[in-house]
Enzyme design. Structure first.
Site, PDB file in Angstrom:
ATOM      1  CG  LEU A 132      -2.999  13.473   7.011  1.00 46.16           C
ATOM      2  CD1 LEU A 132      -2.589  12.384   7.991  1.00 46.16           C
ATOM      3  CD2 LEU A 132      -2.064  13.503   5.830  1.00 46.16           C
ATOM      4  CE  LYS A 184       1.860  12.210   4.857  1.00 44.37           C
ATOM      5  NZ  LYS A 184       0.794  12.261   3.876  1.00 44.37           N
ATOM      6  CD  GLU A 210      -8.081  13.275   3.854  1.00 37.27           C
ATOM      7  OE1 GLU A 210      -7.203  14.125   4.070  1.00 37.27           O
ATOM      8  OE2 GLU A 210      -8.166  12.203   4.492  1.00 37.27           O
ATOM      9  CE1 TYR A 266       1.537   8.195   3.806  1.00 41.57           C
ATOM     10  CE2 TYR A 266       2.894   9.705   2.551  1.00 41.57           C
ATOM     11  CZ  TYR A 266       1.656   9.177   2.843  1.00 41.57           C
ATOM     12  OH  TYR A 266       0.544   9.641   2.184  1.00 41.57           O
TER      13      TYR A 266
END
Ligand code: PDD
Length: 292
Positions: free
Chosen positions: A207, A149, A182, A33
């Site tokens: 990511l 992702k 993250e 996505y």
């Protein structure tokens, strides 16, 4: 006019938008996505999102459902039809619909494409920008291809919920070596006592945020010292500033980590400068619905 969604070739009223029960995204999280911000009618960092989408698809060996220029046209058309000038586009591509079986369908099936938009009045509440938000730190329990992702987001769902229950906005995930990777849906940044801007290097452990890349370029353009490397929870506690970045929040100040104030407890100067510069740069990008 009702809000529309795009589902496998058709613009449908949002309430009637459906996918098949054997869509592999639903059964295996076998899909990818992107989330793209629309700011004053402009698709933020659009090229970066399309490049990353192509990379995610390639890594999972999923074909583009339509050629990339056609996909770009569909996105702009949905934004136009829904009259979104501030908001988000959500785009999901799955391996398609097939009887449930782990291995890839053979012969191949058509990848599934779903697009939705969402209108927002703003990207972050003024209070979040003025006072900053809190984060907690939690163990990073995800798979080791976080550079893709993928729609497989269960650890992030649990992490965000834990953050909210602790009165915070985000959870920063920490690996066994004590390094922060993250946030559940954002990249993590600190500014240390020397004023150096630090964010983790992009490998398979995080990511590679499109907003992250733009912010790094902006920081370098105004001469900030940057270090692209992992940092520890202890370094974060001692930081002068901290912030998170994502397509839906841009650069958002963090003023509490695990309940401890960051620096003087107020949003940092470099953070706010980066946020302002990002918004300013957005104003120079092409308008959605207009020429690509
Ligand atoms: N999330 N890291 C993770 C795990 C993310 O899910 C995101 C984005 C980012 C930031 O990437 P970008 O700057 O390209 O948005 C980093 C989106 C916004 C989401 O899932 O809603």
């Amino acid at each position: 006019m009702p809000r529309l969604a795009y589902v496998n070739g058709r613009y449908l009223p949002h309430a009637d938008a459906r996918v098949h029960v054997e869509d592999r995204g639903y059964q295996f999280a076998d899909g990818v996505y992107e989330v793209v911000a629309i700011a004053e009618g402009r698709l933020a960092d659009f090229e970066g999102h399309m490049v990353r989408l192509g990379r995610s698809l390639k890594e999972l060996r999923i074909d583009w459902p339509v050629a990339r220029p056609v996909l770009e046209m569909i996105i702009r058309e949905l934004v136009r039809r829904n009259g979104v000038s501030t908001g988000l586009v959500y785009l999901q591509i799955t391996r398609g619909v097939a009887p449930r079986d782990f291995k890839f369908p053979n012969p191949k099936v058509r990848p599934g494409l779903v697009l939705t938009t969402r209108k927002l009045t703003r990207f972050a509440a003024p209070a979040q920008v003025e006072s900053g938000v809190g984060v907690i730190t939690i163990p990073d329990i995800r798979w080791l291809r976080r550079d893709i992702k993928s729609v497989s987001l269960l650890p992030q769902v649990l992490g965000k919920q834990q953050a909210v229950e602790a009165g915070c906005y985000e959870a920063w995930m920490v690996e066994d070596d004590g390094m922060i990777t993250e946030g559940c849906s954002s990249n993590a940044w600190i500014v240390n006592a020397d004023g150096t801007l630090i964010t983790r290097h992009a490998d398979t452990h995080i990511l590679n945020g499109v907003t992250r890349l733009s912010l790094l370029r902006l920081a370098e353009s105004f001469g900030a010292t940057t270090e692209v490397r992992p940092f520890t929870v202890a370094e974060a506690y001692q930081a002068r500033e901290a912030f998170l970045s994502s397509a839906s929040t841009f650069a958002l100040p963090i003023t509490r980590i695990d309940g401890k104030p960051v620096g003087d407890g107020k949003p940092g100067a470099l953070t706010l400068r980066l946020r302002a510069a990002y918004l300013e740069a957005l104003a120079g990008q092409p308008v959605a619905g207009g020429a690509p």
